[in-house]
Scaffold this motif. Structure first.
Motif, PDB file in Angstrom:
ATOM      1  N   GLU A  76       0.837  -1.208   0.000  1.00  0.00           N
ATOM      2  CA  GLU A  76       0.000   0.000   0.000  1.00  0.00           C
ATOM      3  C   GLU A  76       0.868   1.252   0.000  1.00  0.00           C
ATOM      4  OE1 GLU A  76      -3.303   0.707  -0.441  1.00  0.00           O
ATOM      5  OE2 GLU A  76      -3.271  -1.378  -1.059  1.00  0.00           O
ATOM      6  N   GLU A  77       2.026   1.195   0.658  1.00  0.00           N
ATOM      7  CA  GLU A  77       2.925   2.346   0.681  1.00  0.00           C
ATOM      8  C   GLU A  77       3.395   2.678  -0.737  1.00  0.00           C
ATOM      9  OE1 GLU A  77       2.632   0.584   4.581  1.00  0.00           O
ATOM     10  OE2 GLU A  77       3.302  -0.339   2.741  1.00  0.00           O
ATOM     11  N   TRP A  78       3.717   1.631  -1.507  1.00  0.00           N
ATOM     12  CA  TRP A  78       4.137   1.834  -2.898  1.00  0.00           C
ATOM     13  C   TRP A  78       3.006   2.500  -3.680  1.00  0.00           C
ATOM     14  CZ3 TRP A  78       2.456   0.464  -7.721  1.00  0.00           C
ATOM     15  CH2 TRP A  78       3.372   0.574  -8.766  1.00  0.00           C
ATOM     16  N   TYR A  79       1.794   1.984  -3.526  1.00  0.00           N
ATOM     17  CA  TYR A  79       0.642   2.499  -4.249  1.00  0.00           C
ATOM     18  C   TYR A  79       0.326   3.942  -3.850  1.00  0.00           C
ATOM     19  CZ  TYR A  79      -3.968   2.446  -6.447  1.00  0.00           C
ATOM     20  OH  TYR A  79      -5.051   2.728  -7.237  1.00  0.00           O
ATOM     21  N   GLU A  80       0.354   4.221  -2.556  1.00  0.00           N
ATOM     22  CA  GLU A  80       0.043   5.566  -2.058  1.00  0.00           C
ATOM     23  C   GLU A  80       1.101   6.590  -2.466  1.00  0.00           C
ATOM     24  OE1 GLU A  80      -2.771   6.572  -0.529  1.00  0.00           O
ATOM     25  OE2 GLU A  80      -3.568   4.538  -0.677  1.00  0.00           O
ATOM     26  N   ILE A 101       2.252   6.972  -5.379  1.00  0.00           N
ATOM     27  CA  ILE A 101       1.907   7.447  -6.720  1.00  0.00           C
ATOM     28  C   ILE A 101       0.919   8.603  -6.559  1.00  0.00           C
ATOM     29  CG2 ILE A 101       0.816   6.830  -8.920  1.00  0.00           C
ATOM     30  CD1 ILE A 101       1.591   3.904  -8.276  1.00  0.00           C
ATOM     31  N   PRO A 102       1.148   9.721  -7.254  1.00  0.00           N
ATOM     32  CA  PRO A 102       0.178  10.826  -7.145  1.00  0.00           C
ATOM     33  C   PRO A 102      -1.239  10.336  -7.458  1.00  0.00           C
ATOM     34  CG  PRO A 102       2.116  11.526  -8.366  1.00  0.00           C
ATOM     35  CD  PRO A 102       2.250  10.040  -8.145  1.00  0.00           C
ATOM     36  N   GLU A 103      -2.194  10.770  -6.666  1.00  0.00           N
ATOM     37  CA  GLU A 103      -3.559  10.264  -6.750  1.00  0.00           C
ATOM     38  C   GLU A 103      -4.147  10.358  -8.159  1.00  0.00           C
ATOM     39  OE1 GLU A 103      -7.801  10.626  -4.371  1.00  0.00           O
ATOM     40  OE2 GLU A 103      -6.087  11.841  -3.728  1.00  0.00           O
ATOM     41  N   ASP A 104      -3.860  11.433  -8.863  1.00  0.00           N
ATOM     42  CA  ASP A 104      -4.427  11.592 -10.204  1.00  0.00           C
ATOM     43  C   ASP A 104      -3.750  10.696 -11.248  1.00  0.00           C
ATOM     44  OD1 ASP A 104      -2.057  13.056 -10.111  1.00  0.00           O
ATOM     45  OD2 ASP A 104      -2.819  14.647 -11.403  1.00  0.00           O
ATOM     46  N   SER A 105      -2.670   9.999 -10.858  1.00  0.00           N
ATOM     47  CA  SER A 105      -1.963   9.092 -11.765  1.00  0.00           C
ATOM     48  C   SER A 105      -2.055   7.631 -11.355  1.00  0.00           C
ATOM     49  CB  SER A 105      -0.475   9.475 -11.822  1.00  0.00           C
ATOM     50  OG  SER A 105      -0.321  10.761 -12.336  1.00  0.00           O
ATOM     51  N   ARG A 106      -2.692   7.342 -10.231  1.00  0.00           N
ATOM     52  CA  ARG A 106      -2.754   5.961  -9.741  1.00  0.00           C
ATOM     53  C   ARG A 106      -3.552   5.066 -10.677  1.00  0.00           C
ATOM     54  NH1 ARG A 106      -4.263   7.543  -3.772  1.00  0.00           N
ATOM     55  NH2 ARG A 106      -2.243   8.422  -3.240  1.00  0.00           N
ATOM     56  N   PRO A 107      -2.959   3.942 -11.054  1.00  0.00           N
ATOM     57  CA  PRO A 107      -3.702   2.995 -11.894  1.00  0.00           C
ATOM     58  C   PRO A 107      -4.696   2.208 -11.043  1.00  0.00           C
ATOM     59  CG  PRO A 107      -1.542   2.111 -11.380  1.00  0.00           C
ATOM     60  CD  PRO A 107      -1.588   3.502 -10.802  1.00  0.00           C
ATOM     61  N   VAL A 108      -5.717   1.683 -11.681  1.00  0.00           N
ATOM     62  CA  VAL A 108      -6.637   0.817 -10.955  1.00  0.00           C
ATOM     63  C   VAL A 108      -5.903  -0.468 -10.584  1.00  0.00           C
ATOM     64  CG1 VAL A 108      -8.761   1.740 -11.962  1.00  0.00           C
ATOM     65  CG2 VAL A 108      -7.568  -0.131 -13.092  1.00  0.00           C
ATOM     66  N   LYS A 109      -6.250  -1.041  -9.460  1.00  0.00           N
ATOM     67  CA  LYS A 109      -5.571  -2.240  -8.972  1.00  0.00           C
ATOM     68  C   LYS A 109      -6.049  -3.514  -9.660  1.00  0.00           C
ATOM     69  CE  LYS A 109      -4.579  -0.577  -4.316  1.00  0.00           C
ATOM     70  NZ  LYS A 109      -4.803  -0.825  -2.888  1.00  0.00           N
ATOM     71  N   GLU A 110      -7.246  -3.489 -10.209  1.00  0.00           N
ATOM     72  CA  GLU A 110      -7.859  -4.689 -10.787  1.00  0.00           C
ATOM     73  C   GLU A 110      -7.485  -4.846 -12.257  1.00  0.00           C
ATOM     74  OE1 GLU A 110      -9.635  -2.282  -9.167  1.00  0.00           O
ATOM     75  OE2 GLU A 110      -9.724  -3.313  -7.245  1.00  0.00           O
TER      76      GLU A 110
END
Length: 108
Positions: free
Chosen positions: A36-40, A42-51
């Motif tokens: 989750e730290e890796w995912y967080e 990433i800037p929110e507007d650039s975060r890819p969907v996890k699925e």
């Protein structure tokens, strides 16, 4: 349970859509499987969907070699015909032909 089919295969050379690097796929997760730290981070507007599938790459850019973890939505196939020079490639792969590396190991 949602089933995902990976678009790219082991040994294939791919390129990032937005950032200037390319790499060789050496593993695929059917969906996000990092921290989750890796995912967080990433800037929110650039975060890819996890699925979606996420790919482990032996990556290179103009300055260095590294391992990258990239969502399928951020990758495109690399049709340059150029090999990737990452120093760990010979540990996992054989010859480079037609935009892909042959696997050195047998899959289950």
């Amino acid at each position: 349970m949602l089933r995902q089919r990976a678009k790219y295969h082991l040994g294939q050379v791919v390129r990032h859509r937005k950032h200037p690097f390319r790499g060789v796929v050496f593993d695929v997760d059917p969906e996000f499987s990092n921290t989750e730290e890796w995912y967080e981070a990433i800037p929110e507007d650039s975060r890819p969907v996890k699925e979606q599938p996420f790919y482990h790459l032996l990556a290179e850019n103009d300055q260095s070699f590294y391992v990258a973890y990239v969502s399928e939505q951020n990758l495109v196939a690399d049709y340059s015909g150029e090999p990737v020079d990452h120093p760990d490639i010979p540990d996992l792969f054989g010859a480079f032909q037609d935009g892909s590396y042959e696997l050195h190991f047998q899959l289950n």
